[in-house]
Design an enzyme around this catalytic site. Structure first.
Site, PDB file in Angstrom:
ATOM      1  CG  HIS A 198     -15.681   0.427   0.177  1.00 51.61           C
ATOM      2  ND1 HIS A 198     -14.411   0.156   0.632  1.00 51.61           N
ATOM      3  CD2 HIS A 198     -15.533   1.423  -0.734  1.00 51.61           C
ATOM      4  CE1 HIS A 198     -13.547   0.956   0.036  1.00 51.61           C
ATOM      5  NE2 HIS A 198     -14.205   1.729  -0.805  1.00 51.61           N
ATOM      6  CD  GLU A 214      -7.511   6.407   8.088  1.00 56.25           C
ATOM      7  OE1 GLU A 214      -8.011   7.226   7.280  1.00 56.25           O
ATOM      8  OE2 GLU A 214      -8.124   5.411   8.502  1.00 56.25           O
ATOM      9  CE1 TYR A 269     -10.079   8.291  -1.052  1.00 57.30           C
ATOM     10  CE2 TYR A 269     -10.807   9.955   0.515  1.00 57.30           C
ATOM     11  CZ  TYR A 269     -10.540   8.637   0.205  1.00 57.30           C
ATOM     12  OH  TYR A 269     -10.737   7.664   1.157  1.00 57.30           O
ATOM     13  CG  HIS A 286     -11.768   9.840   8.751  1.00 54.37           C
ATOM     14  ND1 HIS A 286     -11.555   9.243   9.972  1.00 54.37           N
ATOM     15  CD2 HIS A 286     -11.313   8.949   7.830  1.00 54.37           C
ATOM     16  CE1 HIS A 286     -10.999   8.054   9.795  1.00 54.37           C
ATOM     17  NE2 HIS A 286     -10.849   7.847   8.501  1.00 54.37           N
TER      18      HIS A 286
END
Length: 444
Positions: free
Chosen positions: A298, A347, A356, A377
């Site tokens: 990713h 963020e 999400y 996170h």
């Protein structure tokens, strides 16, 4: 073309990002071959609006010339605004900005007001950094409103406003013309531009990043090439439109985080023609050309960058505006959701629509989250377990979603309001507590 917020706009838009535009609502209203003639056409006044220093390099210099019925200086003196003062622009320690906790923070959506509330009175600052007075950093606001602005106009001298609607359309009448903006679109109103907001759907809610520093720009594409991400031609700037109205109006200014008001005897949206490269614009996030891996892993979220405000350090921005739109995931033998992460940047996330892909529950449209510098996170326990056993030999489409992030180089400090509001989810940390221990030194 005259301004009428009672119905959808009929005028088209000018295409391109920060182009040198020229537009007139009356034929011949733009002076030919000069900016400030001795007598402007139609008895108009010539006025320059500067968004950068006069001596900024040509590639960064932003200004526009406006030809208007009255100069912007024509109004009564400002006095403190008697309405709600829920905005913050200085993010050092203060009564408005308590010590910043390292906890992961998440909020439910801002409730719709019960009393009639317009766009200005519906604003509240959730977090930010830097200083409006020093022209660095940003403030992150939410808005919730249920009434159109009536005979009042607003501008911010503190920064440019990046508006992300989540619910309800906004008809935004500006000095430069009109922007009709809906969820899945964004609007940017430059510092100093006066405007009014009508709510054709009644209720409206959304997010705002107020940029105190260098103006937002399109990022360089590097090895991506000459096309991709947000394409310049998809940014739309209004054509000139004006209103010639006299009466008892109110002009509200935001300066150093405080609201001020002044009586004004005419509509300040009286620009009949303009030219330049400093103007409001909008962009449809659904047109973003998403880049991703077609082999494995990713990539970093910088591939989702829409706009950036650069700092004095190459490669490090004061603000990155990033989106997570619908997209195909095709990487094999890869954990496809966003990975677990600790970041030197901070963020602030919001959700326009859907869900999400790193959070199964709790993060809802209109809500927000804040993960500050080095706070761990990303995927919750349910998301991790499902993604760890999913079939990655087949592509998967992440659909019906639109999340976004304001990422900054410096700490995003939540305000007293944000830490005390009932919308703060006290149990947010629980979404990671169910993550299981899988480690077995005897089994690879």
């Amino acid at each position: 073309m005259t301004l009428d917020l009672s119905k959808p706009a009929t005028a088209g838009y000018l295409s391109g990002f920060a182009n040198e535009f020229a537009t007139e609502a009356l034929p011949g209203a733009l002076p030919h071959g000069r900016n400030s003639p001795q007598r402007a056409p139609y008895g108009l006044y010539a006025e320059q609006l500067s968004g950068t220093a006069f001596t900024a390099p040509r590639g960064h210099n932003r200004r526009s010339w406006l030809y208007r019925i009255r100069p912007a200086a024509v109004h009564r003196p400002f006095e403190p605004y008697a309405g709600a003062q829920r905005l913050v622009s200085e993010f050092g320690d203060s009564a408005d900005v308590p010590p910043t906790p390292p906890n992961q923070l998440r909020w439910d959506p801002l409730p719709m007001p019960v009393e009639p509330t317009d766009f200005v009175d519906g604003l509240v600052t959730m977090a930010g950094n830097g200083s409006a007075a020093a022209m660095n950093g940003c403030a992150i606001h939410l808005y919730a409103a249920n009434r159109s602005m009536q005979d009042r106009f607003f501008y911010s001298a503190d920064g440019e406003l990046l508006i992300v609607p989540q619910q309800g359309r906004l008809f935004i009448a500006t000095e430069f013309g009109r922007l009709d903006v809906e969820p899945f679109e964004i609007a940017v109103i430059p510092r100093g531009v006066r405007f009014a907001v009508a709510l054709p759907d009644g209720d409206a809610r959304g997010y705002i990043c107020e940029n105190f520093g260098a103006l937002l720009r399109l990022p360089d594409l590097g090895p991506i090439g000459s096309n991709g991400l947000a394409n310049p031609r998809d940014f739309l700037t209004p054509q000139a439109a004006y209103e010639d109205r006299e009466g008892a109006f109110e002009l509200i200014a935001k300066l150093n985080g405080r609201l001020w008001r002044a009586d004004i005897g005419h509509s300040p949206l009286d620009v009949v023609a303009w030219h330049g490269n400093y103007a409001p614009y909008k962009y449809d996030l659904r047109l973003f050309n998403t880049i991703g891996s077609i082999s494995f892993d990713h990539p970093d979220p910088s591939i989702f960058l829409v706009l950036q405000a650069q700092s004095d350090t190459p490669g490090v921005d004061t603000i990155d505006f990033v989106i997570f739109p619908p997209r195909w995931l095709a990487a094999e033998d890869t954990f496809r959701p966003p990975w677990f992460h600790r970041n030197v940047a901070s963020e602030f996330m919001g959700l326009v629509h859907g869900a999400y892909d790193a959070k199964a529950e709790g993060f809802v449209p209109g809500g927000a989250s804040l993960h500050n510098c080095m706070s761990g996170h990303r995927p919750d326990a349910d998301t991790f377990e499902k993604a760890s056993v999913s079939d990655t030999t087949k592509p998967h489409k992440v659909d019906a979603t639109m999340a976004f992030m304001f990422e900054t180089r410096t700490l995003i400090r939540p305000t007293r309001y944000a830490l005390d509001t009932a919308q703060l989810q006290a149990d947010y940390f629980e979404c990671w507590q169910g993550i299981k221990k899988h480690f077995n030194p005897e089994q690879r």
